[in-house]
Write a protein that holds these residues in place. Structure first.
Motif, PDB file in Angstrom:
ATOM      1  N   GLY A  48       0.816  -1.212   0.000  1.00 25.24           N
ATOM      2  CA  GLY A  48       0.000   0.000   0.000  1.00 25.24           C
ATOM      3  C   GLY A  48       0.845   1.255   0.000  1.00 25.24           C
ATOM      4  N   ILE A  49       1.881   1.280   0.824  1.00 22.73           N
ATOM      5  CA  ILE A  49       2.763   2.446   0.898  1.00 22.73           C
ATOM      6  C   ILE A  49       3.514   2.639  -0.413  1.00 22.73           C
ATOM      7  CG2 ILE A  49       4.836   3.355   1.997  1.00 22.73           C
ATOM      8  CD1 ILE A  49       2.303   3.687   3.642  1.00 22.73           C
ATOM      9  N   THR A  50       3.947   1.541  -1.032  1.00 24.20           N
ATOM     10  CA  THR A  50       4.650   1.645  -2.310  1.00 24.20           C
ATOM     11  C   THR A  50       3.761   2.261  -3.379  1.00 24.20           C
ATOM     12  OG1 THR A  50       6.019  -0.288  -1.786  1.00 24.20           O
ATOM     13  CG2 THR A  50       5.876   0.359  -4.106  1.00 24.20           C
ATOM     14  N   THR A 234       5.250   2.015  12.948  1.00 23.53           N
ATOM     15  CA  THR A 234       6.169   3.134  12.736  1.00 23.53           C
ATOM     16  C   THR A 234       6.598   3.206  11.280  1.00 23.53           C
ATOM     17  OG1 THR A 234       6.991   2.887  14.994  1.00 23.53           O
ATOM     18  CG2 THR A 234       8.344   4.163  13.466  1.00 23.53           C
ATOM     19  N   PHE A 235       6.887   2.038  10.699  1.00 28.70           N
ATOM     20  CA  PHE A 235       7.310   1.978   9.305  1.00 28.70           C
ATOM     21  C   PHE A 235       6.207   2.490   8.374  1.00 28.70           C
ATOM     22  CE2 PHE A 235       7.396  -0.461   5.323  1.00 28.70           C
ATOM     23  CZ  PHE A 235       8.615  -0.040   4.805  1.00 28.70           C
ATOM     24  N   VAL A 236       4.971   2.053   8.598  1.00 27.17           N
ATOM     25  CA  VAL A 236       3.849   2.468   7.749  1.00 27.17           C
ATOM     26  C   VAL A 236       3.595   3.965   7.882  1.00 27.17           C
ATOM     27  CG1 VAL A 236       1.356   2.258   7.392  1.00 27.17           C
ATOM     28  CG2 VAL A 236       2.758   0.203   7.721  1.00 27.17           C
ATOM     29  N   LEU A 237       3.581   4.460   9.113  1.00 24.77           N
ATOM     30  CA  LEU A 237       3.350   5.891   9.307  1.00 24.77           C
ATOM     31  C   LEU A 237       4.459   6.728   8.682  1.00 24.77           C
ATOM     32  CD1 LEU A 237       2.000   5.982  12.988  1.00 24.77           C
ATOM     33  CD2 LEU A 237       0.712   6.307  10.860  1.00 24.77           C
ATOM     34  N   GLY A 238       5.699   6.270   8.824  1.00 18.18           N
ATOM     35  CA  GLY A 238       6.813   6.982   8.211  1.00 18.18           C
ATOM     36  C   GLY A 238       6.723   6.983   6.697  1.00 18.18           C
ATOM     37  N   GLY A 239       6.395   5.817   6.118  1.00 18.05           N
ATOM     38  CA  GLY A 239       6.260   5.723   4.669  1.00 18.05           C
ATOM     39  C   GLY A 239       5.126   6.584   4.152  1.00 18.05           C
ATOM     40  N   LEU A 240       4.003   6.583   4.880  1.00 19.33           N
ATOM     41  CA  LEU A 240       2.862   7.407   4.474  1.00 19.33           C
ATOM     42  C   LEU A 240       3.215   8.887   4.539  1.00 19.33           C
ATOM     43  CD1 LEU A 240      -0.072   7.720   3.651  1.00 19.33           C
ATOM     44  CD2 LEU A 240      -0.712   7.547   6.067  1.00 19.33           C
ATOM     45  N   MET A 241       3.953   9.263   5.554  1.00 18.29           N
ATOM     46  CA  MET A 241       4.363  10.666   5.686  1.00 18.29           C
ATOM     47  C   MET A 241       5.229  11.093   4.507  1.00 18.29           C
ATOM     48  SD  MET A 241       6.314  12.538   8.878  1.00 18.29           S
ATOM     49  CE  MET A 241       5.006  11.974   9.978  1.00 18.29           C
ATOM     50  N   PHE A 246       5.610  14.151  -0.563  1.00 17.57           N
ATOM     51  CA  PHE A 246       5.839  14.215  -2.007  1.00 17.57           C
ATOM     52  C   PHE A 246       4.609  14.762  -2.725  1.00 17.57           C
ATOM     53  CE2 PHE A 246       9.823  11.943  -1.956  1.00 17.57           C
ATOM     54  CZ  PHE A 246      10.391  12.231  -3.189  1.00 17.57           C
ATOM     55  N   GLY A 247       3.433  14.224  -2.375  1.00 18.45           N
ATOM     56  CA  GLY A 247       2.216  14.630  -3.066  1.00 18.45           C
ATOM     57  C   GLY A 247       1.802  16.059  -2.790  1.00 18.45           C
TER      58      GLY A 247
END
Length: 332
Positions: A48-50, A234-241, A246-247
């Motif tokens: 999802g993050i990718t 933590t990984f998911v929240l960081g990736g989403l951030m 970027f967006g």
């Protein structure tokens, strides 16, 4: 405002658009079936993050030559992180959302946009990645270096794919050799940016959660885990951030010059065969939010909405199709 980034309606003749559409549906359907067995439960958040990151990163066009820009395709990146089948589905989700919600990429052009941007880059890029993995050391550096070269090659392969499609479905009297030379030439340069972004992204995931990287499953976990791996939340929240930044923010600095395909189309005269998008009046068309006068805010809102929608769609699809019985790691 961000320029449309993908082939519009009318670039190829209807028959070629239909054939590429059928091929794309078949391959994506196969990929979805493969993804069911290939994607481990713990890697679903990464999928999802990718997807969200690729959507957001594609909003930033970087300069590659005088008057020409490039943007991330992301197929090789997704394939290295998740496997080629899952990578194909991830980029397909991005391309479809861009066409339906942001009027970027023609509706009748979805077949060749998906084929070139998702299928060719994911499967072709991963084949190149595996080739270089055999040549490079079995280290994190070897994975990152292989990713960079595979990402570069995937962009060139995508440009070759469009050129071949033009050979069979030209919509304007422009010779194949002219289109081929122009497409491969400019995309060979764009591929350098693709390689750099992809290598940095894979390196970041290797540093945070090496256990999730599909293309590094053969590496020694003790060697990779120099520090303590991040918790999934933590990984998911960081990736989403990162994706949201970027967006909403990085996209504000996107260069307005035409991207590689647009530049070639303008140079060769292909642009004249393009037709307007059927959803050109939609609320987020051209990555602008209708009713929001401030251009920066308009772009930021569109970027955030697109990032979150892509995350939700990708996460929902992979949660739905995953094989609950599969718990072991898939082989590279």
């Amino acid at each position: 405002m961000v320029l449309a980034m993908h082939a519009p309606d009318g670039f190829l003749e209807p028959r070629t658009a239909l054939v590429t559409g059928i091929i794309a549906v078949v391959v994506v359907g196969f990929s979805l079936r493969q993804a069911r067995h290939q994607l481990r439960d713990k890697a679903i958040p990464l999928a999802g993050i990718t997807a969200a990151f690729i959507f957001a990163a594609q909003m930033f066009n970087f300069p590659v030559a005088a008057g020409t820009t490039g943007h991330l395709l992301g197929g090789a990146l997704a394939a290295v992180l998740l496997g080629p089948s899952v990578g194909t589905v991830v980029v397909t989700i991005v391309v479809v959302i861009q066409a339906l919600v942001f009027a970027d990429g023609g509706l009748t052009a979805l077949g060749y946009n998906v084929l070139n941007m998702a299928v060719v880059t994911s499967y072709g890029g991963f084949a190149v990645f595996r080739l270089f993995r055999r040549m490079f050391p079995r280290t994190a550096g070897g994975v990152i270096g292989s990713t960079a070269l595979a990402a570069w090659a995937s962009v060139v392969m995508a440009s070759i794919a469009f050129s071949i499609e033009w050979l069979f479905g030209a919509s304007a009297p422009v010779p194949f050799n002219k289109v081929f030379a122009a497409m491969v030439g400019v995309h060979s340069i764009i591929g350098v940016g693709e390689g750099l972004i992809s290598a940095l992204a894979v390196g970041a995931v290797l540093a945070a959660r090496p256990d999730l990287v599909y293309g590094a499953q053969d590496l020694d976990r003790a060697q990779l885990a120099q520090g303590r791996a991040l918790k999934t939340r933590t990984f998911v929240l960081g990736g989403l951030m990162v994706a949201v930044v970027f967006g909403a923010i990085v996209s504000q600095f996107s260069f307005a010059d035409p991207d590689g395909l647009e530049a070639v189309a303008q140079e060769t005269g292909i642009t004249e065969s393009a037709s307007s998008h059927g959803l050109a009046d939609s609320i987020f068309a051209d990555y602008a939010t209708r009713g929001v006068a401030n251009e920066s805010v308009s772009l930021a809102v569109a970027g955030i909405v697109g990032t979150l929608v892509t995350l939700a769609v990708a996460g929902g699809i992979f949660l739905t199709v995953r094989d609950r019985r599969a718990r072991g790691p898939a082989s590279v």
